[in-house]
Every structure is written in structure tokens, then in C-alpha cells.
Design an enzyme around this catalytic site. Structure first.
Site, PDB file in Angstrom:
ATOM      1  N   HIS A 506     -41.317  11.078 -45.294  1.00  0.00           N
ATOM      2  CA  HIS A 506     -42.973  12.015 -45.205  1.00  0.00           C
ATOM      3  C   HIS A 506     -42.208  13.621 -45.157  1.00  0.00           C
ATOM      4  CE1 HIS A 506     -46.934  12.902 -43.048  1.00  0.00           C
ATOM      5  NE2 HIS A 506     -46.685  13.882 -42.653  1.00  0.00           N
ATOM      6  N   GLU A 507     -40.929  14.012 -44.270  1.00  0.00           N
ATOM      7  CA  GLU A 507     -40.967  15.397 -44.303  1.00  0.00           C
ATOM      8  C   GLU A 507     -40.760  15.915 -45.105  1.00  0.00           C
ATOM      9  OE1 GLU A 507     -42.517  16.819 -41.908  1.00  0.00           O
ATOM     10  OE2 GLU A 507     -42.657  15.254 -40.135  1.00  0.00           O
ATOM     11  N   HIS A 510     -43.513  17.052 -47.579  1.00  0.00           N
ATOM     12  CA  HIS A 510     -44.419  18.163 -47.363  1.00  0.00           C
ATOM     13  C   HIS A 510     -43.608  19.137 -48.068  1.00  0.00           C
ATOM     14  CE1 HIS A 510     -47.100  17.072 -44.553  1.00  0.00           C
ATOM     15  NE2 HIS A 510     -46.303  16.491 -44.065  1.00  0.00           N
ATOM     16  N   GLU A 567     -50.768  15.580 -45.349  1.00  0.00           N
ATOM     17  CA  GLU A 567     -50.322  15.152 -44.713  1.00  0.00           C
ATOM     18  C   GLU A 567     -50.904  13.174 -45.731  1.00  0.00           C
ATOM     19  OE1 GLU A 567     -48.971  15.365 -42.255  1.00  0.00           O
ATOM     20  OE2 GLU A 567     -49.073  17.696 -41.245  1.00  0.00           O
ATOM     21  N   ASP A 571     -47.712  10.565 -46.071  1.00  0.00           N
ATOM     22  CA  ASP A 571     -47.270   9.525 -45.670  1.00  0.00           C
ATOM     23  C   ASP A 571     -47.374   8.691 -46.811  1.00  0.00           C
ATOM     24  OD1 ASP A 571     -48.290   9.936 -43.349  1.00  0.00           O
ATOM     25  OD2 ASP A 571     -50.662   9.188 -43.729  1.00  0.00           O
TER      26      ASP A 571
HETATM   27 ZN   LIG Z   1     -47.085  16.027 -41.151  1.00  0.00          ZN
END
Ligand SMILES: [Zn+2]
Length: 668
Positions: A506-507, A510, A567, A571
Site C-alpha cells: 500500500h505504501e 502511494h 488510498e 489498497d
Molecule cells: Zn495510504
């Protein structure tokens, strides 16, 4: 700026606690009683994986949402409670982490002294506002009060320059509302109108409690004007549009009636360039400033002095503030006990609290294991970029370059921040909170034009969260999150890849979400995309935004697919990467099913377990307006709906919440 995994908080303190603490038993990888097998995994994966959990875990009265995430946070709070009790009982050198934290806690817990002082410590601040004779003087006072944390329509802070990430720049922008978002003012449905009335009534209550004369309607009208002039949260997400370098005089020219130059002069920063994140706000305010009398402007400022201090003074103020901001606005029935409220105020000492926490609770061996996992996720991401069909080779090459340049921080900082010259005493809680605010505001402003210290952490080591910082091109995982249900040393690999692997993915993602993808390998805002690839990317992300906007959290209350886009991309990217990182780890190994679930299925169970939760209606209403994260349900169901890998693992031909074959959105 930083993209947090979630704004939330554990259960079993698994096998990693140090000898001083009693150890809990090893935690099961995924307890089967958490399932709701009355629904099918293909139809509603959130309910399937969380239904049993949700029934067994009602929301405590002091919470607005409750999930595995919150249980971990709760367990960390209990650990800090014990640590703080030791610190309070001991004698420590002045300026040491222990002295600072210990004395702050003593002053906060001293309800007798706090109630005796009442609101007397506010008097000099309120008198200063009364003495003002012009709007210019008021903006000078707002600049002085900035150091005490008083909210104002002008915002100024130092942060990495987005177009020269080696150096710090001065940013300015919009602010100064008492409600959580401009939309709370601008909506006119019945429920919103009731909240607006309740807010005005709250201003009146606080005026009475502090012996002030405040005209709530006039203050509200001024805040309404600010809200109308503001850029929305969705607009504020746009990194390009936030970057508007200008001199202070150019800024002043946008709103000649609003004395921003006087504000900056008081900070000693008027003769320079700033990066203005919301020039539109100031242009729009120009027509509105004169609609309000000096007296209304003064009252507005006094309201923000009082509101900002509501948790620092006597019980009456704290309770009144709870009644409106927590109960009415967010649906929380009951106030947290004092020790938790005071613990919350140690947030500004995040590095120091994190230091005590990491020394006691972080097992060093976890660092190497998580590092390996970060590299596994990077390798998986590389594989995904190679096989993307919507991106051309030219942009792929750039994406790989950015991916290779990612750095990471795990557990806790290599060096600890020295703040031994901060003044904290056992005496006044209010004075301590103000002292910290002044100290850290000065510290921030002193970094102006200085080289960026890339080793700094944006989060304490005890925090149960993670972030990507696009300006450093780095992913950061504090010790707090490296515990079950995120990282469970006793669980099978599939569960851990789905959980902490999903978080790491997830990070990473980003860095390639709709905003993160605007930054290059060195953390500069620069375009590395071909026009064609950019158009493809925007088409895919628009589809994902539309999908999430169609999700209804409560009747008539939908997710804002544009607010949550970054986000949701993270995900989908994160779980996809976790799945492929697991496949790389697995290689040719034969993995036996556990509890009837294949290892591929368990990757998805690992991700879903993290999001098992219940939430109150008011919490969801607030979340969809202010939080860039989608509600937990959609972080599970929305994510798997786009994954053919999920369908294959669970043998879904079709499912209520799944996209038909061929219509899945694949971004990364
Ligand atoms: Zn996030």
C-alpha cells in the site's frame, strides 16, 4: 502531505514483549470464529471475513469505531500507561525524555490544580484580543498566537520544497474553521442544519464557561465566509495546484483587505518567497473581509483561543468540548478516562514517547524480517511494472527508476531528537502544552531554507500506522504497526504477506497513486510520464474513483471516490503486490491448506483481518467528508472486486460485489 495507512489504533501483545512485561500466548494466524460463513466469500468478502468478529466485538462506549486496528492501538495505550507510571514515579535529569513526559503527565492528571485554575490562564490571551484596534493588529496578534497553536485563516509552516526536495521552503495556505471541513458549513440538508445550530450553541456554552461575550451567529457567519472561499479537500489533494510560489507582496495583492503581510512581518518572514497552497482562497476572501466588523473578527479570534485550549484547562470546558466535538459530531457516547486524554496530549512528544516505547517493546529481529519483506514487495512491484499492458516502455523505464530509488525506515529512528531545552514542569498543564507548541513551532520555522534532514521521522515509533512521504520517496513502518494483526511472527507466510505485506505494498503504491505519481525518484514534483501513458493512467484512476463513489456507507451517504482515490489506488496496488510477493516467496514449495483455506486464500484473509471493524453512523458520516481513506468495508470488498487473483483463489465464477471477468481495473 504524508499518506497514512489509516487514521485510527490491538489485542494480544504477541510473543514480542520484553521480559518485564507479561507475555500473552502466541496469537492465532486467523481465528475461524471471526468468519461469517452464512454469506459467501465471493458475494461479500468483508462480511464473510469479519461477520463473526463484528458480532463478538461491539463498539465500546468511548469509541466511534472498533476494529483489530483499534485493539492494537488500545494495547499500545496500556503499555504506554505502564511506561508513564514508571516515569512519573522516578526522578530524572531535567530535559531527559523521562522528565519531559513524566512532568507533562503529572500536570495533566492533576485535576485539582486544573479545576482550581479554571480558565484564568486564558485571560491574557483574550485581553490581548480585546485590546486590538485594527484588523492589521489582529493579524499581528494571530501571528503571535500561532506559536500557541491558535487556529487562524492564515497558515504558515516549513516543509520540504516540492520542486527542490533537498531544501525546506515556507508554505502558506488556508485555514481557520471550527468545524472539521468546509462542507459542514455549505450543506443545507436537515441534518447538517441541525449540526450547524449545535455548533453555534456550543460556541455560546464555551463563551459562558469562560466568561466571554461571544456572538455565535456573527462568528459562524465569518467562518461560513471562510468555508465558502476555501478550496475543497478534493481540490487540495492536487499536488500541482498546491504549488504556487509567490512573494509575500504578490500574495498580499490577492487580498488587499486581508493583512497577510502584517502577519508575515510579525513572523519576520515578509521579505521573501512563499509557496501558496490556496491562492484562490485569498482572492475569494477579498470580497468578504469587509463584510465583517472588527468586533466580529476579534470575537472570531477569541473563540479560536478558547476552542484551542478546551482540553487543557478545567473539567467543565473539556466536558463541553467532548459533548459537541465527540458526542454530537462523531457519535461517541462516553468520554475517555483522564489518563487516556492526557496520554493523547503527549503526541507532540512523539519522538520521545516512541524512544521509550521502542527501547522496551521492539524486538530487533523483527527489523531484519520486515526489511526482507520490503525488498520482496519491491521485487514484486518490478515484476508488475514489466507486465503492464497499458503503459509504454518509455514510462516503464522511469517507473522502475523511481521504484529503485525508494528508501525505507523500519521500527525507530537511527538517532533520537534532542529537545532537552524544552521547558516542562509538574505545575501547569496549560503552560506545558503552550510551551511545547511554542517550542515546536519555532523549531519548524527555524528550518526555513535549511537542507532537508532525510533521516527525520514524521511519526513516533509507538504509532500503529505507516506512511509514504513523496518528498523523500520513502516508506516508513514504525515499531507500533509491526505486531499482530499486521505482522505476526507465529502466523503462516500467506497471512503475513496479506497483512503487513499488503501494508508495505500500500505504501509503495502511494508513490504511484494519482498524486504520488507526480513526484520523481528524488522526491521532486516533476512529470516523468508520456502524455499517452498519463492519459491511460487517468482513465483507469477515473474508473476507480467512479466505482468507489457508487458505494453507499449509509442510506444516502456515499464514499467520495475523488477524495479517497489515492488510498483506493494504494489498497488495490498494495494487495496485488502482496499477492505476487507471496507467489515469489512460495516458488515451487507445496503449501498445505490451514483450517481448510489454501495459502492463496489466506493471503486475502490476512488483508481482511486488518480491517475487521464496526463503526457508528456519525463516524461514517464524518469519515466520508474528511478522511481520504474509504470505510473498512470497501477497503476489503472494493479492493478484491478488481482482482482476478481473488476470484481464482476462492473459485468465484461471479459474485455480488465482484466485477465481471474482463471488467476488473488493473492499475499496478
Ligand atoms: Zn495510504
Amino acid at each position: 502531505m504524508r499518506k497514512h495507512l489509516v487514521l485510527l489504533s490491538l489485542g494480544a501483545l504477541a510473543s514480542c514483549a520484553a521480559p518485564e512485561t507479561e507475555m500473552a500466548d502466541a496469537r492465532p494466524a486467523f481465528p475461524l470464529e471471526h468468519l461469517d460463513t452464512s454469506v459467501h466469500a465471493c458475494d461479500d468478502f468483508f462480511q464473510y471475513t469479519a461477520g463473526g468478529w463484528r458480532e463478538a466485538n461491539p463498539i465500546p462506549e468511548t469509541e466511534v469505531r472498533w476494529g483489530e486496528f483499534n485493539k492494537l492501538r488500545e494495547a499500545n495505550k496500556q503499555r504506554l500507561k505502564e511506561l508513564f507510571a514508571e516515569v512519573v514515579a522516578g526522578t530524572f535529569e531535567k530535559g531527559s525524555d523521562e522528565q519531559l513526559i513524566g512532568d507533562l503527565v503529572v500536570s495533566g492528571m492533576d485535576s485539582v490544580a486544573r479545576n482550581e485554575r479554571g480558565t484564568s490562564e486564558l485571560v491574557p490571551f483574550l485581553e490581548a484580543a480585546d485590546a486590538v484596534t485594527s484588523l492589521e493588529e489582529l493579524f499581528v496578534l494571530m501571528a503571535q498566537h500561532k506559536f500557541y497553536g491558535v487556529s487562524a485563516p492564515v497558515n504558515a509552516y516549513v516543509r520540504t520544497d516540492a520542486k527542490n526536495s533537498k531544501v525546506n521552503a515556507l508554505y502558506v495556505g488556508q485555514g481557520g474553521l471550527g468545524l472539521p471541513d468546509r462542507d459542514y458549513y455549505l450543506r443545507d440538508d436537515e441534518e447538517s442544519v441541525k449540526l450547524q445550530e449545535a455548533y453555534r450553541a456550543h460556541i455560546e456554552t464555551m463563551a459562558e464557561l469562560t466568561g466571554s461575550e461571544l456572538d455565535a451567529a456573527a462568528i459562524y457567519a465569518l467562518e461560513y465566509a471562510l468555508a465558502e472561499a476555501m478550496k475543497s479537500r478534493v481540490e487540495m489533494r492536487d499536488a500541482d495546484k498546491r504549488y504556487n510560489p509567490m512573494t509575500v507582496s504578490e500574495w498580499q495583492a490577492l487580498a488587499p483587505s486581508m493583512p497577510v503581510a502584517a502577519y508575515m512581518a510579525e513572523l519576520g518572514l515578509d521579505d521573501r518567497t512563499v509557496v501558496n497552497s490556496a491562492p484562490e482562497f485569498f482572492s475569494r476572501m477579498e470580497a468578504k473581509v469587509a463584510n465583517f466588523s472588527l468586533d466580529t473578527w476579534k470575537q472570531y479570534h477569541k473563540w479560536h483561543i478558547i476552542n484551542g485550549a478546551s482540553g487543557a484547562l478545567n473539567d467543565a470546558l473539556e466536558v463541553a468540548s467532548f459533548e459537541f466535538y465527540q458526542k454530537t459530531l462523531r457519535g461517541k457516547p462516553k468520554m475517555n478516562p483522564r489518563w487516556k486524554r492526557v496520554q493523547g496530549s503527549t503526541g507532540m512528544l512523539g519522538q520521545q514517547v516512541g524512544h521509550l516505547y521502542a527501547d522496551r517493546f521492539f524486538p530487533e529481529e523483527h527489523k531484519a524480517e520486515v526489511e526482507q519483506m520490503v525488498e520482496d514487495l519491491r521485487t514484486a512491484f518490478r515484476g508488475r511494472i514489466d507486465q503492464l499492458t497499458w503503459m509504454t516502455d518509455a514510462t516503464k523505464e522511469k517507473a522502475r527508476k523511481k521504484l529503485d530509488a525508494f528508501t525505507y525506515k523500519i521500527g525507530y529512528p537511527d538517532k533520537w531528537e534532542d529537545i532537552s531545552d524544552l521547558e516542562i514542569s509538574k505545575d501547569s498543564y496549560f503552560a506545558n502544552l503552550k510551551s511545547m507548541s511554542v517550542y515546536f513551532t519555532k523549531k519548524n520555522l527555524a528550518k526555513i531554507d535549511e537542507p532537508v534532514d532525510k533521516s527525520e521521522w514524521g511519526m513516533g515509533a509507538h504509532i500503529v500506522n505507516a506512511y509514504y512521504n513523496p518528498l523523500n520517496n520513502e516508506v516508513v513502518f514504525p515499531a507500533g504497526i509491526l505486531q499482530p494483526p499486521f505482522y505476526n511472527p507465529d502466523a503462516d507466510a500467506a497471512i503475513n504477506y496479506g497483512a503487513i505485506g499488503g501494508v508495505i505494498g500500500h505504501e509503495f503504491s502511494h508513490g504511484f497513486d494519482d498524486q504520488g505519481a507526480k513526484y520523481g525518484p528524488d522526491g521532486n514534483l516533476e512529470n516523468w510520464w508520456t502524455d499517452e501513458d498519463k492519459a491511460q493512467f487517468e482513465s483507469l484512476t477515473t474508473q476507480l474513483a467512479d466505482q468507489y463513489s457508487s458505494y453507499e456507507v449509509l442510506p444516502g451517504v456515499n464514499v467520495n471516490g475523488r477524495l479517497t482515490l489515492g488510498e483506493n489506488i494504494a489498497d488495490l496496488g498494495g494487495l496485488t503486490l502482496a499477492y505476487y510477493a507471496y507467489q515469489n516467496w512460495k516458488g515451487d514449495k507445496e503449501i498445505e491448506p490451514i483450517d481448510g483455506f489454501t495459502d492463496e486464500q489466506r493471503v486475502f484473509l490476512g488483508w481482511a483481518q486488518v480491517w475487521q471493524s464496526n463503526g457508528r453512523d456519525e463516524y461514517f458520516k464524518n469519515q466520508v467528508t474528511t478522511d481520504p481513506h474509504s470505510p473498512a468495508e470497501f477497503r476489503v470488498s472494493g479492493t478484491v472486486s478488481n482482482m482476478p487473483e481473488f476470484k481464482a483463489a476462492f473459485g468465484c465464477e461471479e459474485g455480488e460485489n465482484l466485477k465481471p471477468a474482463g471488467e476488473e481495473i488493473t492499475i499496478w
